[in-house]
Design a protein around this motif. Structure first.
Motif, PDB file in Angstrom:
ATOM      1  N   SER A   1       0.921  -1.372  -0.568  1.00 43.14           N
ATOM      2  CA  SER A   1       0.237   0.131   0.049  1.00 43.14           C
ATOM      3  C   SER A   1       0.731   1.548  -0.242  1.00 43.14           C
ATOM      4  CB  SER A   1      -1.223   0.376   1.251  1.00 43.14           C
ATOM      5  OG  SER A   1      -0.256  -0.012   2.566  1.00 43.14           O
ATOM      6  N   HIS A   2       2.164   0.919   0.531  1.00 38.17           N
ATOM      7  CA  HIS A   2       2.778   2.294   0.511  1.00 38.17           C
ATOM      8  C   HIS A   2       3.422   2.946  -0.895  1.00 38.17           C
ATOM      9  CE1 HIS A   2       6.552   4.278   0.596  1.00 38.17           C
ATOM     10  NE2 HIS A   2       6.561   4.643   1.610  1.00 38.17           N
ATOM     11  N   ALA A   3       3.773   1.346  -1.844  1.00 40.25           N
ATOM     12  CA  ALA A   3       4.068   1.877  -2.753  1.00 40.25           C
ATOM     13  C   ALA A   3       2.830   2.743  -4.103  1.00 40.25           C
ATOM     14  CB  ALA A   3       4.557   0.086  -3.620  1.00 40.25           C
ATOM     15  N   LEU A   4       1.681   2.177  -3.390  1.00 43.66           N
ATOM     16  CA  LEU A   4       0.212   2.530  -4.218  1.00 43.66           C
ATOM     17  C   LEU A   4      -0.113   3.765  -3.685  1.00 43.66           C
ATOM     18  CD1 LEU A   4      -2.082  -0.469  -4.261  1.00 43.66           C
ATOM     19  CD2 LEU A   4      -0.446   0.327  -5.948  1.00 43.66           C
ATOM     20  N   VAL A   5       0.256   4.439  -2.418  1.00 44.39           N
ATOM     21  CA  VAL A   5       0.448   5.700  -2.103  1.00 44.39           C
ATOM     22  C   VAL A   5       1.184   6.598  -2.750  1.00 44.39           C
ATOM     23  CG1 VAL A   5       0.738   7.393  -0.442  1.00 44.39           C
ATOM     24  CG2 VAL A   5      -1.083   4.876   0.115  1.00 44.39           C
ATOM     25  N   HIS A   6       2.021   6.060  -3.034  1.00 47.75           N
ATOM     26  CA  HIS A   6       2.893   7.015  -3.711  1.00 47.75           C
ATOM     27  C   HIS A   6       3.108   6.640  -5.381  1.00 47.75           C
ATOM     28  CE1 HIS A   6       5.481   8.802  -0.341  1.00 47.75           C
ATOM     29  NE2 HIS A   6       4.544   7.848   0.612  1.00 47.75           N
ATOM     30  N   HIS A   7       3.211   6.147  -6.041  1.00 47.13           N
ATOM     31  CA  HIS A   7       3.738   5.645  -6.964  1.00 47.13           C
ATOM     32  C   HIS A   7       2.124   4.741  -7.289  1.00 47.13           C
ATOM     33  CE1 HIS A   7       7.276   6.219  -6.270  1.00 47.13           C
ATOM     34  NE2 HIS A   7       7.098   5.133  -5.753  1.00 47.13           N
ATOM     35  N   ALA A   8       1.410   4.949  -7.689  1.00 44.52           N
ATOM     36  CA  ALA A   8      -0.414   4.648  -8.270  1.00 44.52           C
ATOM     37  C   ALA A   8      -0.605   5.919  -9.070  1.00 44.52           C
ATOM     38  CB  ALA A   8      -1.195   4.042  -7.671  1.00 44.52           C
ATOM     39  N   PRO A   9      -1.332   5.942 -10.331  1.00 42.04           N
ATOM     40  CA  PRO A   9      -1.197   6.230 -11.507  1.00 42.04           C
ATOM     41  C   PRO A   9      -2.617   6.624 -11.241  1.00 42.04           C
ATOM     42  CG  PRO A   9      -1.327   4.311 -12.355  1.00 42.04           C
ATOM     43  CD  PRO A   9      -0.973   3.814 -11.220  1.00 42.04           C
ATOM     44  N   CYS A  10      -3.369   6.860 -10.009  1.00 41.32           N
ATOM     45  CA  CYS A  10      -4.332   7.410 -10.277  1.00 41.32           C
ATOM     46  C   CYS A  10      -4.882   7.518  -8.857  1.00 41.32           C
ATOM     47  CB  CYS A  10      -5.152   6.070 -10.747  1.00 41.32           C
ATOM     48  SG  CYS A  10      -5.603   4.840 -10.313  1.00 41.32           S
ATOM     49  N   PRO A  11      -5.558   8.054  -7.795  1.00 42.13           N
ATOM     50  CA  PRO A  11      -5.933   8.234  -6.634  1.00 42.13           C
ATOM     51  C   PRO A  11      -5.770   6.655  -6.027  1.00 42.13           C
ATOM     52  CG  PRO A  11      -7.758   9.507  -7.625  1.00 42.13           C
ATOM     53  CD  PRO A  11      -6.386   8.949  -8.971  1.00 42.13           C
ATOM     54  N   VAL A  12      -5.820   6.515  -4.318  1.00 39.41           N
ATOM     55  CA  VAL A  12      -5.575   5.246  -3.768  1.00 39.41           C
ATOM     56  C   VAL A  12      -6.541   5.400  -2.165  1.00 39.41           C
ATOM     57  CG1 VAL A  12      -4.549   3.717  -2.600  1.00 39.41           C
ATOM     58  CG2 VAL A  12      -3.140   5.381  -4.951  1.00 39.41           C
ATOM     59  N   ALA A  13      -7.390   4.650  -2.018  1.00 42.07           N
ATOM     60  CA  ALA A  13      -8.260   4.764  -1.902  1.00 42.07           C
ATOM     61  C   ALA A  13      -8.041   3.644  -0.008  1.00 42.07           C
ATOM     62  CB  ALA A  13      -9.238   4.572  -0.897  1.00 42.07           C
ATOM     63  N   VAL A  14      -7.462   3.775   0.930  1.00 39.56           N
ATOM     64  CA  VAL A  14      -6.438   2.950   2.532  1.00 39.56           C
ATOM     65  C   VAL A  14      -7.490   2.997   2.740  1.00 39.56           C
ATOM     66  CG1 VAL A  14      -4.720   2.244   4.431  1.00 39.56           C
ATOM     67  CG2 VAL A  14      -4.404   3.899   1.707  1.00 39.56           C
ATOM     68  N   ALA A  15      -9.050   1.298   3.142  1.00 40.24           N
ATOM     69  CA  ALA A  15      -9.668   0.951   3.873  1.00 40.24           C
ATOM     70  C   ALA A  15      -8.716  -0.173   5.347  1.00 40.24           C
ATOM     71  CB  ALA A  15     -10.186   0.020   3.072  1.00 40.24           C
ATOM     72  N   HIS A  16      -9.943   0.359   6.193  1.00 37.65           N
ATOM     73  CA  HIS A  16      -8.997  -0.329   7.687  1.00 37.65           C
ATOM     74  C   HIS A  16     -10.308  -1.453   7.829  1.00 37.65           C
ATOM     75  CE1 HIS A  16      -5.585   2.514   7.952  1.00 37.65           C
ATOM     76  NE2 HIS A  16      -6.542   3.298   6.879  1.00 37.65           N
ATOM     77  N   ALA A  17      -9.510  -2.459   8.311  1.00 38.94           N
ATOM     78  CA  ALA A  17     -10.299  -3.320   9.389  1.00 38.94           C
ATOM     79  C   ALA A  17     -10.795  -3.188  10.971  1.00 38.94           C
ATOM     80  CB  ALA A  17      -9.343  -4.622   9.969  1.00 38.94           C
ATOM     81  N   PRO A  18     -12.537  -3.412  10.933  1.00 37.40           N
ATOM     82  CA  PRO A  18     -13.084  -3.051  11.799  1.00 37.40           C
ATOM     83  C   PRO A  18     -12.450  -3.339  13.552  1.00 37.40           C
ATOM     84  CG  PRO A  18     -14.474  -4.045  10.473  1.00 37.40           C
ATOM     85  CD  PRO A  18     -12.904  -4.267   9.777  1.00 37.40           C
ATOM     86  N   ALA A  19     -11.889  -2.439  14.017  1.00 31.66           N
ATOM     87  CA  ALA A  19     -11.450  -2.576  15.989  1.00 31.66           C
ATOM     88  C   ALA A  19     -10.930  -3.512  16.119  1.00 31.66           C
ATOM     89  CB  ALA A  19     -11.199  -0.695  16.242  1.00 31.66           C
ATOM     90  N   GLU A  20     -12.869  -4.966  16.017  1.00 31.10           N
ATOM     91  CA  GLU A  20     -13.191  -5.468  16.895  1.00 31.10           C
ATOM     92  C   GLU A  20     -13.087  -6.720  16.273  1.00 31.10           C
ATOM     93  OE1 GLU A  20     -16.898  -4.133  15.508  1.00 31.10           O
ATOM     94  OE2 GLU A  20     -14.823  -3.079  16.045  1.00 31.10           O
ATOM     95  N   ASP A  21     -12.256  -6.714  15.169  1.00 33.87           N
ATOM     96  CA  ASP A  21     -12.551  -7.899  14.311  1.00 33.87           C
ATOM     97  C   ASP A  21     -10.699  -8.414  14.102  1.00 33.87           C
ATOM     98  OD1 ASP A  21     -11.846  -9.652  12.183  1.00 33.87           O
ATOM     99  OD2 ASP A  21     -13.551  -8.420  10.580  1.00 33.87           O
TER     100      ASP A  21
END
Length: 298
Positions: free
Chosen positions: A270-290
């Motif tokens: 995900s770090h690579a995508l955040v810095h190098h992807a050719p389009c906007p990048v959305a990062v999703a997180h698992a629920p805290a209780e999962d």
């Protein structure tokens, strides 16, 4: 404004080209979702600045920057409810704090730097890794034509809790924008030089396809109008997703993965995508209780 009042789409704005691009994206997203937009600017006095500047002057610059962002948003979308928030302190900490009550955080890939900037080159990665809500990192680039990006959300899937959240976010985005979804699982090549008879690569692929289809089934039912394509692609996750995002409008990944997305932390895939992807990048997180076990795709 009171932090408790901040919901909807929150965009970090610092007046840079990246900040304007993020603001454009956030305005469009807030309108599509029917949510209010909060324009957020974080400032502080940084030790070691080359010129000593009074705190009042630094705050004045911050207020002007924030005002310009709010005026821009109001002019671009007169029908949108636009709010403002001026915060002092470490940018990443303030943004992560806001993420606990926001629906979405939007940041530019890199900010101005210095005592007035959000330092989004580093802050963006920190926020994407630790935020409580999804985070979108927007790159500065020429706006593509519809022919170049016909409307497609790519999502990386491996069966982890975070990737399940990524799937849900990808379908919601596709449904809101009338885009299609391409769900991609990376099947890393198995070294079979020494044990060729013990590895059934075709069987591994078929099993991954079945598991991916099982994950997609409830979302297909929930969003029947969204066209869906599923791909199991051999290769390293970073390369597979980067290639899949080439003509996408958005790529969605989990903040942490397993299986084919081993250690999907910012600093790896995900770090690579955040810095190098050719389009906007959305990062999703698992629920805290999962904390349960989950079947991996690959």
């Amino acid at each position: 404004m009171n932090a408790a009042e901040i919901t909807g789409v929150v965009v970090g704005y610092d007046g840079s080209e990246n900040g304007v691009r993020a603001l454009d994206w956030a305005i469009e997203e807030a309108r599509w979702r029917g949510l209010p937009l909060t324009v957020l600017h974080v400032w502080d006095v940084y030790v070691g600045a080359p010129v000593a500047v009074p705190v009042a002057d630094v705050r004045g610059i911050a207020e002007q920057t924030l005002e310009s962002g709010v005026e821009y948003a109001c002019k671009a979308a007169p029908d949108l409810r636009v709010r403002s928030s001026l915060e002092r302190g470490p940018a990443a900490a303030r943004l992560i704090e806001m993420s606990g009550i926001a629906d979405l955080i939007v940041l530019g890939q890199r900010g101005l730097g210095g005592f007035a900037g959000l330092l989004l080159g580093s802050v963006g990665a920190q926020v994407a890794a630790h935020a409580a809500c999804p985070v979108v990192i927007v790159r500065v680039e020429r706006e593509p034509s519809p022919e170049e990006r016909p409307g497609r959300v790519v999502v990386g899937v491996d069966g982890s809790p975070a990737s399940r959240e990524a799937l849900a976010l990808a379908f919601a985005e596709a449904d809101a924008h009338e885009f299609s979804v391409t769900a991609v699982a990376a099947l890393e090549a198995v070294p079979v030089k020494d044990l060729p008879l013990l590895v059934d690569e075709e069987g591994l692929r078929e099993a991954a396809e079945i598991r991916l289809g099982r994950l997609l089934m409830p979302l297909r039912e929930l969003y029947p109008k969204v066209k869906v394509q599923s791909d199991v692609v051999t290769g390293k996750p970073r390369d597979v997703l980067m290639d899949a995002a080439r003509d996408a409008n958005l790529i969605v990944v989990g903040s942490r993965g397993l299986g084919g997305f081993r250690g999907l932390l910012l600093g790896s895939v995900s770090h690579a995508l955040v810095h190098h992807a050719p389009c906007p990048v959305a990062v999703a997180h698992a629920p805290a209780e999962d904390t349960g076990d989950h079947e991996r795709i690959t």
